[in-house]
Design a protein around this motif. Sequence first.
Motif, short mmCIF file in Angstrom:
data_model
loop_
_atom_site.label_atom_id
_atom_site.label_comp_id
_atom_site.label_asym_id
_atom_site.label_seq_id
_atom_site.Cartn_x
_atom_site.Cartn_y
_atom_site.Cartn_z
N LYS A 278 0.99 -9.00 16.05
CA LYS A 278 1.42 -8.18 14.92
C LYS A 278 1.24 -8.63 13.52
CE LYS A 278 5.66 -6.27 16.97
NZ LYS A 278 5.24 -4.97 17.33
N LYS A 279 0.60 -7.80 12.76
CA LYS A 279 0.15 -8.23 11.47
C LYS A 279 0.95 -7.19 10.41
CE LYS A 279 -4.39 -9.57 12.84
NZ LYS A 279 -4.11 -10.99 12.84
N ILE A 280 0.98 -7.54 9.11
CA ILE A 280 1.65 -6.97 7.82
C ILE A 280 0.79 -6.98 6.90
CG2 ILE A 280 2.87 -8.91 7.11
CD1 ILE A 280 5.36 -7.13 6.60
N THR A 281 1.01 -5.75 6.16
CA THR A 281 0.36 -5.42 4.84
C THR A 281 1.33 -5.07 3.93
OG1 THR A 281 -1.88 -5.03 5.69
CG2 THR A 281 -1.46 -4.30 3.40
N LEU A 282 1.51 -5.92 2.84
CA LEU A 282 2.73 -5.61 1.89
C LEU A 282 2.59 -6.27 0.71
CD1 LEU A 282 5.60 -4.21 2.15
CD2 LEU A 282 6.60 -6.45 2.65
N LYS A 283 2.99 -5.83 -0.43
CA LYS A 283 2.72 -6.59 -2.03
C LYS A 283 4.26 -6.53 -2.30
CE LYS A 283 0.55 -6.49 -6.33
NZ LYS A 283 -0.59 -5.85 -6.97
N LEU A 284 4.76 -7.62 -2.64
CA LEU A 284 6.26 -8.06 -3.05
C LEU A 284 6.45 -8.70 -4.36
CD1 LEU A 284 7.72 -9.30 0.23
CD2 LEU A 284 7.97 -6.89 -0.46
N ASN A 285 7.15 -8.35 -5.18
CA ASN A 285 7.71 -9.16 -6.31
C ASN A 285 8.11 -10.36 -5.71
OD1 ASN A 285 9.52 -10.37 -8.39
ND2 ASN A 285 8.85 -8.37 -9.65
N HIS B 124 15.84 -5.26 0.12
CA HIS B 124 14.73 -4.36 0.02
C HIS B 124 13.55 -4.81 0.96
CE1 HIS B 124 15.84 -3.41 -4.41
NE2 HIS B 124 16.88 -3.01 -3.49
N ILE B 125 13.17 -6.02 1.11
CA ILE B 125 12.22 -6.51 2.06
C ILE B 125 12.61 -6.17 3.45
CG2 ILE B 125 11.12 -8.49 2.84
CD1 ILE B 125 11.51 -9.88 0.04
N ILE B 126 13.94 -6.48 4.05
CA ILE B 126 14.24 -6.31 5.09
C ILE B 126 14.23 -4.61 5.52
CG2 ILE B 126 16.03 -6.75 6.96
CD1 ILE B 126 14.49 -8.86 6.04
N ALA B 127 14.50 -3.96 4.67
CA ALA B 127 14.36 -2.44 4.68
C ALA B 127 13.11 -1.99 5.18
CB ALA B 127 15.21 -1.79 3.53
N ILE B 128 12.16 -2.51 4.18
CA ILE B 128 10.60 -2.13 4.50
C ILE B 128 10.20 -2.48 5.75
CG2 ILE B 128 8.21 -2.49 3.43
CD1 ILE B 128 9.72 -2.90 1.00
N VAL B 129 10.37 -3.94 6.23
CA VAL B 129 10.08 -4.24 7.63
C VAL B 129 10.58 -3.40 8.49
CG1 VAL B 129 10.06 -6.40 9.11
CG2 VAL B 129 9.67 -6.68 6.69
#
Length: 282
Positions: A240-247, A254-259
Motif C-alpha cells: 500500500k502507498k499513500i499520497t497526503l499533505k499534512l500540516n 484529523h489524520i486518522i479520519a483521512i486514512v
Amino acid sequence: MNEEEIEKKINESWQAGNSNPASDGQKEASWKKFQAEKFPQQKPKKWYYGIAASFLVIAATLTGVLFQKNKLATTNTSAYQIIENPTTHIKTIFLPDSSKVNLAANAQLSFPENFKTHRNVELKGEAVFEVKKDSAHPFTVKSQLTTTRVLGTIFKVKNLSAKHTEVNLYEGSVQLQVEGRDKNWIIAPGEVFVFKNDAIDIESFELFKEFKETPLKDFVTYIQKNYGFQLVFPDDISHKKITLKLNRQEPLEHIIAIVAQLYQYSYQKSNTDQKIYFATNN
C-alpha cells in the motif's frame, strides 16, 4: 570598697529583691540609692559596656538569622506542580487554562498553582505547545537559558542540552530571550530558533509534511514518531502507498479520519496501549 565587695553587695541586693517582690519602680529606686551610697562619683566599669555591646552583637546576629530564615521561607512558598513523562510515547496534557501540551518521552513540565494568572512553565526535554489565547496573561516557557513568550500559538520547544535549545513555530508569533543577552528575537511560522553553544541562528523549515506515493509503512513510522501512536491495520500493508499533505501539527484525529476514509476502514483509538486499530468495513 574593692570589686569583690561591690559584686557581693549587688548579689545581696538582687537576692533580697527576689525574696521580697516589689514593683519595678521600687526596685529602680533601691538600686539608685545603693549606687549613690556606695560609689557616688564612680563611673561604670568598661566591662559593663563590653557586656552590653556583646548582647547587642548577639541580638543583631540572631535578628539576621531570623530574617534570612523568613526570607528563605517566603521564596519557597510558591507551590509548583510537576508533570513527568517516563514513558516512551508522547503524553498529552491540558494545563489549567486549557492550553494543550504534547509532552515527549522522558520530558518534564512544571508550573505554579496560580497558573491562570501567572502562565509560566518550565520545560526539561521536548514538548509541543498549543497555547490558548489570553492577551492579559502572556504565556512563557523557560527551557534552560532560553525563554519563549507567546500570546496564543502553536510551537515546539526542544531542549537538547544546557546550551542547545530549538524552538519551532507552526502558528502565530513568539518572542525569544536568552539569559545574559539584551536582544529579543521574534520568529514567524515556518522558522526555527536555534541556540547552540552561545551561538544563535534562525532557520526555516517546512510547515507541511508531504507524502507522494509513499509506502504506507513509512507513513506509519512518521505517525508513531511524531504522535506517539502505533497504527495497526487488519491486513498486509507492504504493497500500500499513500499520497497526503499534512500540516506538521495536524491533529491526530484529523489524520486518522483521512486514512480511514482513503482505505475504507473503521478505527478505534486505544489510549491504554497507544495504538489505533483499523478494521475493514463490512
